[in-house]
Design a protein around this motif. Structure first.
Motif, PDB file in Angstrom:
ATOM      1  N   MET A 146       0.839  -1.200   0.000  1.00  0.00           N
ATOM      2  CA  MET A 146       0.000   0.000   0.000  1.00  0.00           C
ATOM      3  C   MET A 146       0.873   1.248   0.000  1.00  0.00           C
ATOM      4  N   ARG A 147       0.327   2.307  -0.627  1.00  0.00           N
ATOM      5  CA  ARG A 147       0.967   3.620  -0.621  1.00  0.00           C
ATOM      6  C   ARG A 147       0.048   4.546   0.184  1.00  0.00           C
ATOM      7  N   LEU A 148       0.378   4.736   1.444  1.00  0.00           N
ATOM      8  CA  LEU A 148      -0.492   5.425   2.386  1.00  0.00           C
ATOM      9  C   LEU A 148      -0.142   6.900   2.487  1.00  0.00           C
ATOM     10  N   VAL A 149      -1.163   7.720   2.649  1.00  0.00           N
ATOM     11  CA  VAL A 149      -0.982   9.161   2.783  1.00  0.00           C
ATOM     12  C   VAL A 149      -1.885   9.696   3.880  1.00  0.00           C
ATOM     13  N   THR A 150      -1.544  10.873   4.354  1.00  0.00           N
ATOM     14  CA  THR A 150      -2.476  11.676   5.139  1.00  0.00           C
ATOM     15  C   THR A 150      -2.873  12.856   4.266  1.00  0.00           C
ATOM     16  N   TYR A 151      -4.155  13.093   4.166  1.00  0.00           N
ATOM     17  CA  TYR A 151      -4.649  14.127   3.259  1.00  0.00           C
ATOM     18  C   TYR A 151      -5.689  14.992   3.968  1.00  0.00           C
ATOM     19  N   VAL A 152      -5.978  16.125   3.351  1.00  0.00           N
ATOM     20  CA  VAL A 152      -7.061  16.968   3.809  1.00  0.00           C
ATOM     21  C   VAL A 152      -7.851  17.422   2.588  1.00  0.00           C
ATOM     22  N   ALA A 153      -9.150  17.473   2.728  1.00  0.00           N
ATOM     23  CA  ALA A 153     -10.022  17.901   1.632  1.00  0.00           C
ATOM     24  C   ALA A 153     -11.243  18.597   2.235  1.00  0.00           C
ATOM     25  N   GLY A 154     -11.035  19.761   2.774  1.00  0.00           N
ATOM     26  CA  GLY A 154     -12.131  20.544   3.320  1.00  0.00           C
ATOM     27  C   GLY A 154     -12.504  20.232   4.750  1.00  0.00           C
TER      28      GLY A 154
END
Length: 278
Positions: free
Chosen positions: A1-9
């Motif tokens: 897996m290629r895991l990220v932390t993201y934000v979208a609003g």
């Protein structure tokens, strides 16, 4: 897996990178909690307009010195040999998790330094709790890998090191550690021989391979866990790859420079240098 932390609003969430897009994994918690929970993926909901953050706020950060080429380059400029102890002891210093920023964020240039430097590193994220871990079992404790740009104020470092207390303001300021762009899980990445490269404004300043680590991650984990418990979400840095810093070339970052760090199998960590004191 290629895991990220993201934000979208909304608030930051854990996601996956799939075919160049971010998908939510359906987990209500941060990356460290996700790792502690065994990385449960309960959904794959596409997220439009997601912005990547640092993949995790580390529980702790340990940075080692494992590349002989970097040691020779850096100490050679000072006319000093590599200490014999370096070959025996995988020593480290501890960084500050609250200084971490992520991909595409501007690198802050603290007002007190004139020689801001980048440092290209491979970082391992711990996935299991353990103590007094045998070297032959240590790799089982690695959850995954990411890129670490361990920034340095070199003129400040030159004044601090003779004191013998290790780096302090040479390493510690808001935004002095950059992680990203993702965490690639250990089951999908053999970290034993990865091409590592750094570019500044598109020009290659240095490249190396993780195969040239004198102390491997198993050595680092075994040493750090002596009489001390390590926990999921801790980050272990390889130290700077040979050619991975401006110090080795007597070349220094300038305001507005675009720094791109690329490690095979992980991706590119890209950041632009801000204004001094900005």
């Amino acid at each position: 897996m290629r895991l990220v932390t993201y934000v979208a609003g909304g608030r930051p969430r854990v996601g996956l990178l799939e075919d160049g897009r971010v998908v939510d994994v359906g987990f209500d918690g941060d990356m460290v909690a996700f790792i502690e929970a065994g990385a449960p993926v309960s959904g794959r909901e596409p997220v439009p307009d997601a912005r990547l953050l640092a993949p995790l706020r580390p529980r702790s950060m340990r940075d080692f010195l494992t590349f002989e080429g970097h040691m020779r380059n850096a100490l050679g400029r000072l006319g000093r040999p590599i200490p014999e102890e370096w070959y025996e002891v995988p020593a480290f210093y501890k960084g500050m998790p609250d200084t971490v920023i992520g991909p595409e964020e501007e690198i802050p240039w603290p007002h007190y330094t004139d020689r801001l430097d980048h440092e290209l590193e491979l970082a391992a994220i711990i996935g299991r709790e353990g103590k007094d871990i045998p070297r032959e079992e240590a790799r089982e404790y690695i959850f995954g890998y990411t890129i670490w740009n361990d920034l340095s104020a070199r003129d400040v470092q030159a004044r601090e090191l003779p004191v013998g207390m290790g780096p302090s303001k040479a390493k510690d300021w808001d935004g002095s550690n950059v992680l990203g762009p993702c965490i690639v899980t250990a089951d999908e990445l053999d970290a034993s021989d990865l091409l590592m490269r750094v570019r500044v404004n598109g020009e290659v300043w240095g490249e190396d391979s993780s195969a040239n680590m004198h102390h491997g991650f198993a050595d680092l984990i075994a040493y750090a866990s002596l009489a001390q418990t390590i926990y999921p979400g801790e980050v272990f840095g390889s130290g700077t790859a040979a050619g991975g810093s401006g110090l080795e070339l007597d070349r220094w970052l300038e305001e507005g420079d675009l720094v791109e760090m690329e490690i095979e199998g992980i991706g590119v960590l890209r950041n632009r240098v801000g204004r001094k004191g900005g």
